[in-house]
Motif scaffolding. Sequence first.
Motif, short mmCIF file in Angstrom:
data_model
loop_
_atom_site.label_atom_id
_atom_site.label_comp_id
_atom_site.label_asym_id
_atom_site.label_seq_id
_atom_site.Cartn_x
_atom_site.Cartn_y
_atom_site.Cartn_z
N ALA A 125 22.18 26.93 50.37
CA ALA A 125 22.07 27.42 48.99
C ALA A 125 21.41 26.36 48.11
O ALA A 125 21.45 25.16 48.40
N THR A 126 20.83 26.81 47.01
CA THR A 126 20.24 25.93 46.01
C THR A 126 21.13 25.95 44.77
O THR A 126 21.51 27.02 44.28
N VAL A 127 21.45 24.76 44.27
CA VAL A 127 22.33 24.65 43.10
C VAL A 127 21.55 24.89 41.82
O VAL A 127 20.43 24.38 41.64
N PRO A 141 20.14 32.47 49.82
CA PRO A 141 19.36 33.41 50.63
C PRO A 141 20.23 34.07 51.68
O PRO A 141 21.22 33.51 52.14
N ALA A 142 19.86 35.28 52.05
CA ALA A 142 20.57 36.00 53.11
C ALA A 142 19.58 36.93 53.80
O ALA A 142 18.65 37.44 53.17
N THR A 143 19.78 37.13 55.09
CA THR A 143 18.95 38.07 55.85
C THR A 143 19.82 39.24 56.26
O THR A 143 20.81 39.08 56.97
N ILE A 144 19.47 40.42 55.76
CA ILE A 144 20.24 41.64 56.02
C ILE A 144 19.36 42.60 56.81
O ILE A 144 18.30 43.04 56.33
N LYS A 149 16.85 38.63 51.64
CA LYS A 149 17.42 39.00 50.35
C LYS A 149 17.87 37.71 49.65
O LYS A 149 17.80 36.63 50.22
N VAL A 150 18.35 37.85 48.42
CA VAL A 150 18.84 36.68 47.69
C VAL A 150 20.02 37.07 46.83
O VAL A 150 20.09 38.18 46.29
N MET A 151 20.98 36.14 46.72
CA MET A 151 22.14 36.33 45.85
C MET A 151 22.17 35.19 44.82
O MET A 151 21.93 34.03 45.17
N TYR A 152 22.45 35.56 43.58
CA TYR A 152 22.57 34.58 42.51
C TYR A 152 24.02 34.54 42.04
O TYR A 152 24.57 35.57 41.64
N LEU A 153 24.64 33.38 42.09
CA LEU A 153 26.02 33.23 41.65
C LEU A 153 26.02 32.54 40.29
O LEU A 153 25.44 31.45 40.14
N VAL A 154 26.67 33.17 39.30
CA VAL A 154 26.74 32.59 37.96
C VAL A 154 28.18 32.68 37.47
O VAL A 154 28.94 33.55 37.88
N PRO A 155 28.58 31.77 36.56
CA PRO A 155 29.96 31.79 36.05
C PRO A 155 30.23 33.04 35.23
O PRO A 155 29.31 33.68 34.72
#
Length: 421
Positions: A125-127, A141-144, A149-155
């Motif tokens: 993951a990239t911070v 990143p994720a491969t489905i 694909k890509v997931m973005y995690l935010v507070p």
Amino acid sequence: MRCDLLAVGTELLLGQIVDSNSAWIGEQLAAVGIGSHLHIQVGDNVGRIVAELRHLLSDADAVIICGGLGPTHDDLTREAVAEVMGGVPLVLDDSVAATIAELFRSRGREMPENNLRQAMVPSGATVIPQTRGTAPGLICPATIDGVDKVMYLVPGVPDEMQEMIGRAVLPDLVARSGDAATIVSRTLKTWGESESGLNARLDDIVTRLDGDPSVTLAFLARGWNGLEIRLTTRTSSPSAGAALLAPLEAEIRERLGTIVFGADSDSMESVVLDALRSRGWTIGLAESLTAGMVSARLAGISGASDVLRGGIVSYASDVKFDLLGVTPGPVVSEPVALEMAEGARRVLGADVGVALTGVAGPLPQPGEPGVAVGTVCLAVVSPDGSRATTLRLGQNAGREQVRQFSVINALDLVRRHLTGV
């Protein structure tokens, strides 16, 4: 490109917190031309978070996950995302840990050990560096089914989330979309007309734009901040977009007249302050049922101190009589509101005086025979003269609704008075 949303937190499902974050994110995605088909809420459970992420990523190109990045045992978003990434390990990021520790030191506090959970990053993951709190964002990143694909995690904290979305997530999404077009929007702010009324007044323009995919028009309800009309286009440059929207904006302004009070970042209070500033005038307020709410909205604008002299919360009738010089007797009427406004002007040494008096409910006010709940009298007094008006907001309106609508209507009264409307 399609980007869906997953809001994480059992408190959302229990109704303890309203998920306003997803609505805000959805609006930002639309403004940059990124489609969003599903917004889902899920509780703090790794298995369910994983299942919803896999479901969303089966169709969407990207997912923004909001919440679950805190330091406590029920903040499980990182673990779930690591599982979706292929069961990768969580690794301590020393730079993130140092940033969190420094934040605590700068506030004179010792960092609890469990805050190190926020420095655990799924491998690969990239911070997204945090600038306002302790939880960093992540680009994962994720491969489905063989598709990247890509997931973005935010507070979940709104101001932290909004800053991170604007700074890092939206630019990354636009870059991944491969679309070099620029999204240009212009938002007109209105007060004094219903959403259906606006639609009826602009019906022919709306119909015309339905056949023109280059420009979209949307109505956005902002409660007691009014209604917005957002014009959006995709063009080669900001200047080209502005040139395309300008004639349409002029047409709408001509059609709607003075109910358009501003655009883009304008608020009713900022417009009032600017109008006062252009005259070199100051303002003072006397508030009864709103108890300082108008003053607070004005003071919430940076730089208001050169215009705002202050406010008097004249909640009790004897304060109106003794401090503001109101004639003793019933206190919910236009003449009383004018006396209050003149009193505020005199006591506070202001050029413009504004007053609000009324019955917010839920019960009628003693000593005010025949005055229904929801009756509010507003007044403004200035070197140019004075004006007063009475609102009848209805006996079934809730107390908070009466007070909030009194605030925006008082500010609008001042705006119209200062601009000669």
